[in-house]
Write a protein that holds these residues in place. Structure first.
Motif, PDB file in Angstrom:
ATOM      1  N   ARG A  43       0.851  -1.199   0.000  1.00 52.43           N
ATOM      2  CA  ARG A  43       0.000   0.000   0.000  1.00 52.43           C
ATOM      3  C   ARG A  43       0.880   1.240   0.000  1.00 52.43           C
ATOM      4  N   VAL A  44       0.511   2.212  -0.835  1.00 48.36           N
ATOM      5  CA  VAL A  44       1.207   3.495  -0.893  1.00 48.36           C
ATOM      6  C   VAL A  44       0.156   4.592  -0.858  1.00 48.36           C
ATOM      7  N   GLU A  45       0.337   5.543   0.048  1.00 49.69           N
ATOM      8  CA  GLU A  45      -0.502   6.737   0.083  1.00 49.69           C
ATOM      9  C   GLU A  45       0.424   7.933   0.249  1.00 49.69           C
ATOM     10  N   ILE A  46       0.399   8.803  -0.748  1.00 47.49           N
ATOM     11  CA  ILE A  46       1.247   9.993  -0.707  1.00 47.49           C
ATOM     12  C   ILE A  46       0.390  11.196  -1.080  1.00 47.49           C
ATOM     13  N   ARG A  50       1.865  13.989   3.664  1.00 49.46           N
ATOM     14  CA  ARG A  50       1.794  12.676   4.323  1.00 49.46           C
ATOM     15  C   ARG A  50       2.316  11.597   3.380  1.00 49.46           C
ATOM     16  N   TYR A  51       2.865  10.562   3.986  1.00 46.66           N
ATOM     17  CA  TYR A  51       3.542   9.526   3.215  1.00 46.66           C
ATOM     18  C   TYR A  51       3.365   8.220   3.984  1.00 46.66           C
ATOM     19  N   SER A  52       2.604   7.265   3.447  1.00 45.69           N
ATOM     20  CA  SER A  52       2.397   5.963   4.106  1.00 45.69           C
ATOM     21  C   SER A  52       2.798   4.850   3.159  1.00 45.69           C
ATOM     22  N   ILE A  53       3.657   3.977   3.633  1.00 45.58           N
ATOM     23  CA  ILE A  53       4.127   2.836   2.848  1.00 45.58           C
ATOM     24  C   ILE A  53       3.947   1.602   3.711  1.00 45.58           C
ATOM     25  N   TRP A  54       3.293   0.566   3.184  1.00 43.71           N
ATOM     26  CA  TRP A  54       3.071  -0.663   3.949  1.00 43.71           C
ATOM     27  C   TRP A  54       3.660  -1.865   3.225  1.00 43.71           C
ATOM     28  N   HIS A  55       4.217  -2.767   4.015  1.00 41.45           N
ATOM     29  CA  HIS A  55       4.814  -4.010   3.517  1.00 41.45           C
ATOM     30  C   HIS A  55       4.040  -5.198   4.087  1.00 41.45           C
ATOM     31  N   ALA A  58       4.228  -7.005   7.765  1.00 42.81           N
ATOM     32  CA  ALA A  58       5.478  -6.630   8.431  1.00 42.81           C
ATOM     33  C   ALA A  58       5.456  -5.200   8.964  1.00 42.81           C
ATOM     34  N   GLY A  59       4.437  -4.424   8.616  1.00 49.36           N
ATOM     35  CA  GLY A  59       4.400  -3.032   9.032  1.00 49.36           C
ATOM     36  C   GLY A  59       4.836  -2.134   7.891  1.00 49.36           C
ATOM     37  N   GLY A  60       5.410  -1.002   8.223  1.00 47.05           N
ATOM     38  CA  GLY A  60       5.820  -0.081   7.176  1.00 47.05           C
ATOM     39  C   GLY A  60       6.256   1.242   7.747  1.00 47.05           C
ATOM     40  N   PHE A  61       5.919   2.314   7.037  1.00 47.66           N
ATOM     41  CA  PHE A  61       6.377   3.640   7.393  1.00 47.66           C
ATOM     42  C   PHE A  61       5.210   4.618   7.324  1.00 47.66           C
ATOM     43  N   GLU A  62       5.071   5.426   8.354  1.00 43.13           N
ATOM     44  CA  GLU A  62       4.127   6.538   8.379  1.00 43.13           C
ATOM     45  C   GLU A  62       4.984   7.786   8.512  1.00 43.13           C
ATOM     46  N   CYS A  63       4.963   8.627   7.482  1.00 41.31           N
ATOM     47  CA  CYS A  63       5.919   9.724   7.417  1.00 41.31           C
ATOM     48  C   CYS A  63       5.237  11.047   7.103  1.00 41.31           C
ATOM     49  N   GLU A  64       6.016  12.096   7.282  1.00 41.76           N
ATOM     50  CA  GLU A  64       5.549  13.440   6.978  1.00 41.76           C
ATOM     51  C   GLU A  64       6.682  14.168   6.252  1.00 41.76           C
ATOM     52  N   VAL A  65       6.339  14.846   5.160  1.00 44.15           N
ATOM     53  CA  VAL A  65       7.322  15.650   4.447  1.00 44.15           C
ATOM     54  C   VAL A  65       7.480  16.954   5.224  1.00 44.15           C
ATOM     55  N   ARG A  77       9.981  13.327   8.289  1.00 46.95           N
ATOM     56  CA  ARG A  77       9.862  12.680   9.594  1.00 46.95           C
ATOM     57  C   ARG A  77       9.501  11.262   9.214  1.00 46.95           C
ATOM     58  N   TRP A  78      10.410  10.319   9.449  1.00 45.64           N
ATOM     59  CA  TRP A  78      10.261   8.949   8.965  1.00 45.64           C
ATOM     60  C   TRP A  78       9.879   8.066  10.155  1.00 45.64           C
ATOM     61  N   GLY A  79       8.656   7.587  10.153  1.00 46.03           N
ATOM     62  CA  GLY A  79       8.159   6.793  11.265  1.00 46.03           C
ATOM     63  C   GLY A  79       8.130   5.314  10.949  1.00 46.03           C
ATOM     64  N   PHE A  80       8.857   4.529  11.710  1.00 47.33           N
ATOM     65  CA  PHE A  80       8.828   3.070  11.582  1.00 47.33           C
ATOM     66  C   PHE A  80       7.612   2.558  12.343  1.00 47.33           C
ATOM     67  N   VAL A  81       6.786   1.768  11.677  1.00 52.86           N
ATOM     68  CA  VAL A  81       5.576   1.225  12.278  1.00 52.86           C
ATOM     69  C   VAL A  81       5.645  -0.293  12.170  1.00 52.86           C
TER      70      VAL A  81
END
Length: 149
Positions: A43-46, A50-55, A58-65, A77-81
């Protein structure tokens, strides 16, 4: 600048800076490369900030430019989830991507991922592999950018 809480990598990519830059912000391009070895982007939402990447599971990344300089620099701001997603914690860090044109053509990309202390304390095995993960992921980015994305 290499230790458990800072990763710095440089890559020369045979593609123009604007193409390398766009590969970080175009959801269809991100889907092709932004996953560590053996994983895929599910899943990718940009949007503008806002920036969300899912694997998968396994989780993914919730980020902010945080900062953006067109075709030159992006600061996240790179958030490990983890797999718990919304119920679990987000371990924030700072990711800076800089792209510079090379005199002979192509792009020099510099990635600096820092402020990883919180991740290292909570998930040391993940933090220990951030550099390795980025190295393989940047190889995939180069392939996508060089293919004329």
């Amino acid at each position: 600048m290499r230790n458990a809480t800072v990763v710095r990598l440089e890559r020369t990519i045979a593609a123009p800076p604007e193409r390398v830059y766009r590969a970080w912000l175009d959801p269809e391009l991100v889907r092709q490369w932004l996953a560590p070895q053996g994983m895929s982007v599910t899943r990718v939402e940009i949007d503008q900030s806002r920036y969300s990447i899912w694997h998968g599971d396994a989780g993914g990344f919730e980020c902010e430019v945080l900062e953006q300089e067109q075709d030159r620099r992006i600061v996240f701001r790179w958030g490990f989830v983890g797999p718990e997603r919304a119920e679990g914690p987000v371990f924030d860090s700072l990711l800076t991507i800089t792209v510079n044109p090379m005199p002979e053509g192509g792009t020099e990309l510099t990635l600096v991922h820092e402020q990883l202390e919180e991740l290292a304390a909570a998930m040391p095995e993940i933090a220990a592999n951030v550099g390795v993960g980025w190295a393989g992921t940047l190889d995939k980015l180069a392939t996508v950018a060089e293919a004329g994305a």
